[in-house]
Design a protein around this motif. Structure first.
Motif, PDB file in Angstrom:
ATOM      1  N   PRO A   1       3.898  -2.818  -5.830  1.00 42.66           N
ATOM      2  CA  PRO A   1       2.709  -2.978  -6.785  1.00 42.66           C
ATOM      3  C   PRO A   1       1.613  -2.101  -6.524  1.00 42.66           C
ATOM      4  O   PRO A   1       0.717  -1.964  -7.402  1.00 42.66           O
ATOM      5  CB  PRO A   1       2.507  -4.308  -6.706  1.00 42.66           C
ATOM      6  N   MET A   2       1.623  -1.403  -5.401  1.00 45.69           N
ATOM      7  CA  MET A   2       0.443  -0.824  -4.895  1.00 45.69           C
ATOM      8  C   MET A   2       0.918   0.486  -4.055  1.00 45.69           C
ATOM      9  O   MET A   2       1.875   0.363  -3.443  1.00 45.69           O
ATOM     10  CB  MET A   2      -0.711  -1.433  -3.868  1.00 45.69           C
TER      11      MET A   2
ATOM     12  N   ARG B   1      -1.488   4.774  -0.270  1.00 47.26           N
ATOM     13  CA  ARG B   1      -2.693   5.183  -0.054  1.00 47.26           C
ATOM     14  C   ARG B   1      -3.671   4.065  -0.717  1.00 47.26           C
ATOM     15  O   ARG B   1      -4.965   3.942  -0.151  1.00 47.26           O
ATOM     16  CB  ARG B   1      -2.967   6.432  -1.032  1.00 47.26           C
ATOM     17  N   GLN B   2      -3.357   3.199  -1.622  1.00 54.71           N
ATOM     18  CA  GLN B   2      -4.270   2.183  -2.142  1.00 54.71           C
ATOM     19  C   GLN B   2      -4.459   1.131  -1.156  1.00 54.71           C
ATOM     20  O   GLN B   2      -5.425   0.487  -0.814  1.00 54.71           O
ATOM     21  CB  GLN B   2      -3.802   1.681  -3.429  1.00 54.71           C
ATOM     22  N   ILE B   3      -3.082   0.996  -0.486  1.00 52.61           N
ATOM     23  CA  ILE B   3      -3.033  -0.120   0.745  1.00 52.61           C
ATOM     24  C   ILE B   3      -4.041   0.192   1.860  1.00 52.61           C
ATOM     25  O   ILE B   3      -4.830  -0.567   2.308  1.00 52.61           O
ATOM     26  CB  ILE B   3      -1.812  -0.248   0.965  1.00 52.61           C
TER      27      ILE B   3
ATOM     28  N   PRO C   1      -2.422  -7.805   0.944  1.00 52.78           N
ATOM     29  CA  PRO C   1      -3.071  -7.660  -0.506  1.00 52.78           C
ATOM     30  C   PRO C   1      -2.566  -8.595  -1.428  1.00 52.78           C
ATOM     31  O   PRO C   1      -1.449  -8.579  -1.476  1.00 52.78           O
ATOM     32  CB  PRO C   1      -2.830  -6.130  -0.531  1.00 52.78           C
ATOM     33  N   LEU C   2      -3.218  -9.233  -2.414  1.00 51.81           N
ATOM     34  CA  LEU C   2      -2.713  -9.981  -3.112  1.00 51.81           C
ATOM     35  C   LEU C   2      -1.573  -9.432  -4.245  1.00 51.81           C
ATOM     36  O   LEU C   2      -0.652 -10.390  -4.544  1.00 51.81           O
ATOM     37  CB  LEU C   2      -3.597 -10.648  -4.086  1.00 51.81           C
ATOM     38  N   PRO C   3      -1.634  -8.198  -4.704  1.00 51.52           N
ATOM     39  CA  PRO C   3      -0.699  -7.887  -5.552  1.00 51.52           C
ATOM     40  C   PRO C   3       0.954  -7.809  -4.746  1.00 51.52           C
ATOM     41  O   PRO C   3       1.765  -7.668  -5.493  1.00 51.52           O
ATOM     42  CB  PRO C   3      -1.118  -6.276  -5.783  1.00 51.52           C
ATOM     43  N   LEU C   4       0.957  -7.788  -3.518  1.00 55.38           N
ATOM     44  CA  LEU C   4       2.034  -7.937  -2.906  1.00 55.38           C
ATOM     45  C   LEU C   4       2.521  -9.334  -2.748  1.00 55.38           C
ATOM     46  O   LEU C   4       3.912  -9.321  -2.156  1.00 55.38           O
ATOM     47  CB  LEU C   4       1.927  -7.143  -1.304  1.00 55.38           C
TER      48      LEU C   4
END
Lengths: 278, 343
Positions: free
Chosen positions: A59-60, A63-65, A207-210
């Motif tokens: 989901p991310m 690099r965003q992480i 991170p919440l998307p994970l």
């Protein structure tokens, strides 16, 4: 006479005095800085292993992480994961009596203390942390791991707005924890519970998307998402700047709810107050 | 018209108890025993502007509870209380802007800030206009001799210095009423004198009403025209110091310094209450025997170096007052600390 500035004068004075006082704790900030760099590396090492071992679409992006994690480490002091030791000491020793002798609203006073406490240490840590993570890491050849700037100016502005609301939301939560000490005296239990809730449900650790799909609606609705996840995803561009009104609404609605809850608990707490030590 | 009116004030605290030891702690987890402590059990008094009232009693008698109620910190269970026409806990913010409070065991100054910055913070918190602030500060600094302390962080002040600064801090907004909860506790003799002198001047020159709780009977003798004695949540006595003395005992003390040590003095109208090697202290009732008569009898029977007649110290008076009205002293000695076992 303009009544506006005079109305806020006590609160402004308290924020500024405490802010200046807290800026003196440079050694603690430096120690915290190294701890957080260490944690940033540990967390990112885990994610790197995780991303390398899995070919599935995540989901991310990594690099965003990386940006998300470094921002979290830089802004850790802004999170309401601990109680105000001064308020705790005041409640324990009975010095809270003096707070009640001031001709200002006690909730406002404690909220003002929280603002200073959530900003001064953050300023001390965030600036060096961001420099190290955004410029230092690429120099070490860790370009993938760096804190990347927001993809667009609009994302940066959206993040800035959300960050102000993060501060207000965090202070409302901090103040609520402080008020709970009127019942528990020590407050250790509430603080441990709060630390767990805040660090986990805000996205600080994962991170919440994970989070699994079934948990997404829950963690997104809770106030903790507004502390880390929503502003950080605006920063990394994981959610576009166009979504900023929804983010601000989520943060401000929760802030308002927590302020109302805090104020009603405080006024109930003060009626049954027992000043420790006679 | 009285500035402070208190009628039938009642305040109770629930104190949870547990038996000592491990078993007691375990039992406490399951079932808690609560006991109600009557900190104030129907207190009434009225205080006129400009009075300097001493409020005395043993630990746990209700002194601090009264002061904290008058200061708007505690909400009583029953009774009426008005300070400057306001109910303290109902209009707390308007009320506390017009009073000054010093708790001797705690400071209201900011521990890490220099004294001046604490004063400036209080100026902003009380919304004192700059001109008024400067006038009040300069006067207090001069009266309390604070100039050398102003730039010192509060944590580096001695207790006596800190108390002087705390007194100034409580008065920057020029309140007409000052509450002092044990202002001389732990101070050395010189600091005590400085604090007393200041309180007296404040009361005489500015007309500030002062309500003072203390364990130090010298404070009372030096300062207070009126003494309210509280024990076990009730008022035992309220009036002038001289009235308190005459109500409790007419007794006077004759202290004699003998030339030869070890002699004993016997007199039908006096009792020996203390005897050191040279010094004998006799208690007598001046209505049974006049001081002149007693002195004549003692001096004709013994060779003496010096003698003097005095009132019994206020401690003795107060102790007798408690003795008369409080057969069960143990309840009075209880302190309000609900998180501890008070067995």
């Amino acid at each position: 006479m303009d009544r506006g500035p005079d109305l806020l004068r006590p609160y402004v004075a308290i924020v500024s005095a405490r802010f200046r006082m807290l800026l003196q704790y440079r050694a603690a900030a430096l120690a915290g800085l190294w701890t957080q760099i260490f944690f940033g590396f540990v967390i990112l090492s885990i994610y790197e292993a995780f991303y390398r071992s899995s070919a599935a679409e995540q989901p991310m992006t990594f690099r965003q992480i990386a940006s998300y994690v470094w921002l979290g480490q830089a802004l850790l002091a802004m999170l309401p994961w601990n109680a105000d030791d001064d308020v705790r000491a005041m409640v324990r020793t009975g010095a809270v009596a003096y707070e009640l002798c001031r001709p200002i609203d006690l909730y406002g006073l404690w909220f003002a203390r929280a603002i200073a406490r959530r900003t001064a240490p953050t300023v001390l840590r965030a600036v060096p942390m961001c420099l190290i993570a955004s410029i230092g890491l690429p120099l070490l050849g860790l370009d993938e791991w760096r804190l990347a700037p927001p993809p667009a100016l609009a994302s940066a502005v959206a993040f800035g707005l959300a960050l102000v609301c993060t501060l207000l939301l965090g202070c409302a939560l901090s103040t609520l924890v402080n008020i709970s000490m009127l019942w528990t005296i020590g407050g250790e239990g509430t603080v441990i519970l709060m630390t767990a809730l805040v660090t986990f449900l805000s996205g600080m650790i994962v991170p919440l998307p994970l989070f699994p799909d079934w948990a997404q609606p829950i963690v997104r609705a809770l106030p903790f998402a507004g502390l880390v996840d929503l502003p950080f995803r605006l920063f990394t561009g994981h959610i576009g700047p166009g979504e900023v009104p929804g983010v601000l609404l989520h943060q401000l609605a929760w802030t308002l709810a927590l302020v109302i809850l805090g104020r009603s608990l405080l006024s109930r707490g003060l009626k049954r107050i027992v000043v420790q030590g006679g | 018209m009285p500035q402070i009116v208190v009628e039938n004030l009642v305040k109770t605290f629930r104190v949870s108890e547990r038996a000592s030891g491990l078993w007691g702690a375990v039992r406490g987890l399951v079932r808690r025993r609560h006991r109600t402590v009557w900190a104030l059990n129907g207190i009434s008094f009225a205080i006129e502007p400009g009075e300097l009232v001493g409020y005395i009693g043993p630990n746990g008698a209700g002194k601090s509870t009264t002061v904290k109620t008058l200061a708007g910190i505690l909400v009583p269970d029953a009774g009426r209380c008005e300070v400057l026409g306001r109910v303290p806990w109902r209009e707390r913010i308007a009320h506390v802007a017009r009073i000054g409070v010093v708790f001797g065991q705690r400071t209201q100054l900011w521990w890490d800030l220099p004294v001046t910055e604490s004063f400036e913070l209080l100026r902003d918190i009380y919304r004192v206009p700059q001109a008024g602030y400067e006038a009040a500060r300069d006067e207090l600094v001069a009266l309390l001799d604070l100039t050398p302390l102003l730039d010192t962080p509060v944590r580096q002040l001695s207790l006596g210095q800190r108390m002087r600064c705390d007194l100034a801090a409580a008065l920057l907004h020029a309140p007409p009423i000052l509450f002092l909860d044990e202002p001389t506790i732990g101070l050395d003799a010189v600091s005590k004198l400085a604090v007393r002198d200041f309180i007296l001047r404040l009361n005489r020159e500015r007309g500030t009403t002062v309500i003072l709780t203390t364990h130090d009977m010298d404070d009372i003798e030096a300062l207070c025209t009126r003494v309210v004695v509280i024990g076990d949540g009730r008022i035992l006595s309220d009036g002038r110091l001289s009235e308190l003395r005459s109500r409790v005992t007419r007794e006077r003390w004759l202290t004699v310094d003998l030339l030869e040590p070890g002699q004993s003095i016997h007199d039908p109208d006096a009792t020996v209450i203390r005897q050191d090697s040279h010094r004998v202290c006799l208690a007598f009732d001046p209505q049974r025997v006049s001081p002149a008569e007693l002195i004549h009898r003692v001096t004709s029977a013994h060779a003496i170096r010096d003698l003097f007649v005095e009132n019994p110290p206020i401690e003795t008076i107060v102790a007798r007052l408690y003795g008369q009205s409080l057969p069960a002293r143990d309840t009075a000695a209880l302190r309000i600390q609900p998180d501890r076992s008070s067995a």
